[in-house]
Design an enzyme around this catalytic site. Sequence first.
Site, PDB file in Angstrom:
ATOM      1  N   ASP A 125      55.575  79.084  31.696  1.00 39.93           N
ATOM      2  CA  ASP A 125      53.640  79.828  32.193  1.00 39.93           C
ATOM      3  C   ASP A 125      52.137  79.262  31.848  1.00 39.93           C
ATOM      4  O   ASP A 125      52.993  79.962  30.294  1.00 39.93           O
ATOM      5  CB  ASP A 125      53.945  81.061  33.039  1.00 39.93           C
ATOM      6  CG  ASP A 125      53.374  80.923  34.546  1.00 39.93           C
ATOM      7  OD1 ASP A 125      52.462  80.671  34.919  1.00 39.93           O
ATOM      8  OD2 ASP A 125      53.853  83.120  34.761  1.00 39.93           O
TER       9      ASP A 125
ATOM     10  N   GLU B   6      47.408  79.877  37.819  1.00 42.71           N
ATOM     11  CA  GLU B   6      46.954  80.051  39.458  1.00 42.71           C
ATOM     12  C   GLU B   6      45.591  79.703  39.702  1.00 42.71           C
ATOM     13  O   GLU B   6      44.508  79.531  38.487  1.00 42.71           O
ATOM     14  CB  GLU B   6      47.780  81.572  38.398  1.00 42.71           C
ATOM     15  CG  GLU B   6      48.748  81.918  38.399  1.00 42.71           C
ATOM     16  CD  GLU B   6      48.346  83.677  38.304  1.00 42.71           C
ATOM     17  OE1 GLU B   6      47.540  84.476  38.447  1.00 42.71           O
ATOM     18  OE2 GLU B   6      49.320  83.686  38.182  1.00 42.71           O
TER      19      GLU B   6
ATOM     20  N   ASP C 222      54.722  84.356  32.588  1.00 42.81           N
ATOM     21  CA  ASP C 222      53.959  85.325  32.027  1.00 42.81           C
ATOM     22  C   ASP C 222      54.346  87.007  32.811  1.00 42.81           C
ATOM     23  O   ASP C 222      53.810  88.175  31.906  1.00 42.81           O
ATOM     24  CB  ASP C 222      52.568  85.415  32.593  1.00 42.81           C
ATOM     25  CG  ASP C 222      52.058  84.964  33.789  1.00 42.81           C
ATOM     26  OD1 ASP C 222      52.922  85.699  34.646  1.00 42.81           O
ATOM     27  OD2 ASP C 222      51.000  84.492  33.537  1.00 42.81           O
ATOM     28  N   SER C 223      55.202  87.145  33.815  1.00 40.27           N
ATOM     29  CA  SER C 223      55.977  88.115  34.780  1.00 40.27           C
ATOM     30  C   SER C 223      56.338  88.849  33.569  1.00 40.27           C
ATOM     31  O   SER C 223      56.957  90.130  33.290  1.00 40.27           O
ATOM     32  CB  SER C 223      55.917  88.729  35.951  1.00 40.27           C
ATOM     33  OG  SER C 223      57.381  86.629  35.313  1.00 40.27           O
TER      34      SER C 223
ATOM     35  N   GLU D 291      51.912  83.406  46.419  1.00 29.76           N
ATOM     36  CA  GLU D 291      53.012  84.524  46.317  1.00 29.76           C
ATOM     37  C   GLU D 291      52.444  85.411  47.642  1.00 29.76           C
ATOM     38  O   GLU D 291      51.146  85.162  47.839  1.00 29.76           O
ATOM     39  CB  GLU D 291      52.696  84.859  45.570  1.00 29.76           C
ATOM     40  CG  GLU D 291      52.829  86.382  45.344  1.00 29.76           C
ATOM     41  CD  GLU D 291      53.146  86.528  43.350  1.00 29.76           C
ATOM     42  OE1 GLU D 291      53.600  87.765  42.990  1.00 29.76           O
ATOM     43  OE2 GLU D 291      52.767  85.192  42.239  1.00 29.76           O
TER      44      GLU D 291
ATOM     45  N   LYS E  94      52.652  75.716  34.919  1.00 30.23           N
ATOM     46  CA  LYS E  94      52.095  76.624  36.109  1.00 30.23           C
ATOM     47  C   LYS E  94      51.464  77.375  35.463  1.00 30.23           C
ATOM     48  O   LYS E  94      50.914  77.811  34.234  1.00 30.23           O
ATOM     49  CB  LYS E  94      53.395  77.026  36.664  1.00 30.23           C
ATOM     50  CG  LYS E  94      52.395  77.840  37.829  1.00 30.23           C
ATOM     51  CD  LYS E  94      53.967  79.330  38.632  1.00 30.23           C
ATOM     52  CE  LYS E  94      53.926  80.261  37.973  1.00 30.23           C
ATOM     53  NZ  LYS E  94      52.955  81.110  38.152  1.00 30.23           N
TER      54      LYS E  94
END
EC number: 2.1.2.11
Length: 282
Positions: free
Chosen positions: A91, A123, A52-53, A190, A121
């Site tokens: 993501d 978070e 999502d970056s 991270e 993935k």
Amino acid sequence: MEDLNMAKRKMSIADFKDYKKRGQKFAYVTAYDYTMASIVNESDCEVILVGDSLAMVMLGRKTTVGITLDDMIHHIKPVVLGAPNTFVVGDMPFGSYNISAEQAIASANRILMETNCDCVKLEGGVEYKDTIAAMVKAGIPVMGHIGLTPQTATSLGGFRVQGGTPESAKKLIEDAKALEAAGAFSIVVECVPSVVAAALSKAVEIPILGIGAGPDVDCQVLVTQDMLDMYGDFKPKFVKHFAHIRKAMVDGLNAFHEETVSGVFPSEEYSFNKNVDIPRLY
């Protein structure tokens, strides 16, 4: 390229844990489109994240929040097509899994079915263990992400190193163990101190994929545009420039401009030179 692709064997889910057991490190980078994916596929790097970056890297936004599930699917599809011999991670964006396990399963189902990527993935630590367990039970391969979690960075005090106190380091270890117990097959960690990342890697049997997490992890992760110096002056502390692509691109564009203005380009070599008898129309 065809011979290269035949020689590169795509990693499987089982390989992640197997690599850790053997002490075999591997590399994990990002791609958001077909062209970049095809370049990574031609390299030795084993894993691609369509992160999502892309909100910041491709769309110029300030944070990852605001990227939708449809946005992610739109970008994951061409990456999968461009990198058939590379493990591709999709993501899950903010808002696609934080309401309920049912929502997370539905969102992940869409990503996997519509893109054919290899896993999703998401978070979060202990608070998402039940969600991840439900997803794994539903047959969804899940990669975790703890430490600095960009989707919730504001609530963590901004983009800063995590796990810098005994209490927060202990929480990260608890998070990692909870994600492993829930069935995650690997965990991105991270922006944490190297000593904490090393402890995390020892605490679980699944691989720790470190970005800004020091050398004692099982895999190194970097954003491709960061490591290739495509951002100009932007360089996080943990990023090493392995090439200087931005300068090369600007130099190429300037050379094109110079030859265009001077009339050097296109020469006969770059023109179609067939003689055509054109009737007189004036």
